[in-house]
Write a protein that holds these residues in place. Structure first.
Motif, short mmCIF file in Angstrom:
data_model
loop_
_atom_site.label_atom_id
_atom_site.label_comp_id
_atom_site.label_asym_id
_atom_site.label_seq_id
_atom_site.Cartn_x
_atom_site.Cartn_y
_atom_site.Cartn_z
N VAL A 107 6.19 -9.71 1.66
CA VAL A 107 6.93 -8.66 2.35
C VAL A 107 7.05 -7.42 1.47
O VAL A 107 6.87 -6.29 1.93
CB VAL A 107 8.32 -9.15 2.79
N ALA A 108 7.29 -7.61 0.17
CA ALA A 108 7.39 -6.48 -0.75
C ALA A 108 6.07 -5.72 -0.83
O ALA A 108 6.05 -4.48 -0.84
CB ALA A 108 7.82 -6.96 -2.13
N GLU A 109 4.95 -6.44 -0.89
CA GLU A 109 3.64 -5.79 -0.93
C GLU A 109 3.36 -5.02 0.36
O GLU A 109 2.84 -3.90 0.32
CB GLU A 109 2.54 -6.82 -1.19
N GLU A 110 3.71 -5.60 1.50
CA GLU A 110 3.51 -4.91 2.78
C GLU A 110 4.36 -3.65 2.85
O GLU A 110 3.90 -2.60 3.30
CB GLU A 110 3.85 -5.85 3.94
N THR A 111 5.60 -3.74 2.41
CA THR A 111 6.51 -2.60 2.41
C THR A 111 5.99 -1.51 1.49
O THR A 111 6.01 -0.32 1.84
CB THR A 111 7.92 -3.03 1.99
N GLN A 112 5.52 -1.89 0.32
CA GLN A 112 4.98 -0.91 -0.62
C GLN A 112 3.77 -0.19 0.00
O GLN A 112 3.63 1.02 -0.12
CB GLN A 112 4.58 -1.59 -1.92
N LEU A 154 1.60 4.79 2.58
CA LEU A 154 1.04 5.49 3.73
C LEU A 154 2.01 6.57 4.24
O LEU A 154 1.59 7.69 4.56
CB LEU A 154 0.72 4.52 4.87
N ALA A 155 3.28 6.25 4.28
CA ALA A 155 4.28 7.21 4.75
C ALA A 155 4.33 8.43 3.83
O ALA A 155 4.39 9.57 4.29
CB ALA A 155 5.66 6.55 4.83
N LEU A 156 4.30 8.20 2.54
CA LEU A 156 4.33 9.31 1.59
C LEU A 156 3.07 10.15 1.65
O LEU A 156 3.08 11.35 1.36
CB LEU A 156 4.56 8.80 0.17
N ALA A 157 1.96 9.53 2.06
CA ALA A 157 0.71 10.26 2.20
C ALA A 157 0.62 10.97 3.56
O ALA A 157 -0.31 11.72 3.82
CB ALA A 157 -0.47 9.31 2.03
N GLY A 158 1.58 10.70 4.45
CA GLY A 158 1.62 11.35 5.76
C GLY A 158 0.73 10.70 6.79
O GLY A 158 0.41 11.32 7.80
N VAL A 159 0.33 9.45 6.58
CA VAL A 159 -0.54 8.79 7.55
C VAL A 159 0.10 7.54 8.15
O VAL A 159 -0.58 6.73 8.76
CB VAL A 159 -1.91 8.40 6.91
#
Length: 56
Positions: free
Chosen positions: A31-36, A41-46
């Motif tokens: 779960v931690a790896e998926e969240t990371q 992706l969110a920080l990259a805007g995608v």
């Protein structure tokens, strides 16, 4: 000198708990790896829209 930590093979209660309850440490790691990955992706805007996992 510091004694070594016992290995998993030497801890039958640990193996028993994994069989009964599942490997919570492994599940948390996944779960931690998926969240990371999602946050990268969110920080990259995608990032896509968040998905709800709770039952209604």
């Amino acid at each position: 000198m510091k004694p070594e930590a016992p290995r998993t093979e030497e801890l039958p209660i640990y193996e028993s708990l994994i069989r009964e309850r599942g490997d919570v440490v492994e599940e948390a790691r996944v779960v931690a790896e998926e969240t990371q990955h999602q946050m990268s992706l969110a920080l990259a805007g995608v990032a896509s829209a968040p998905q709800e996992t709770g039952a209604s």
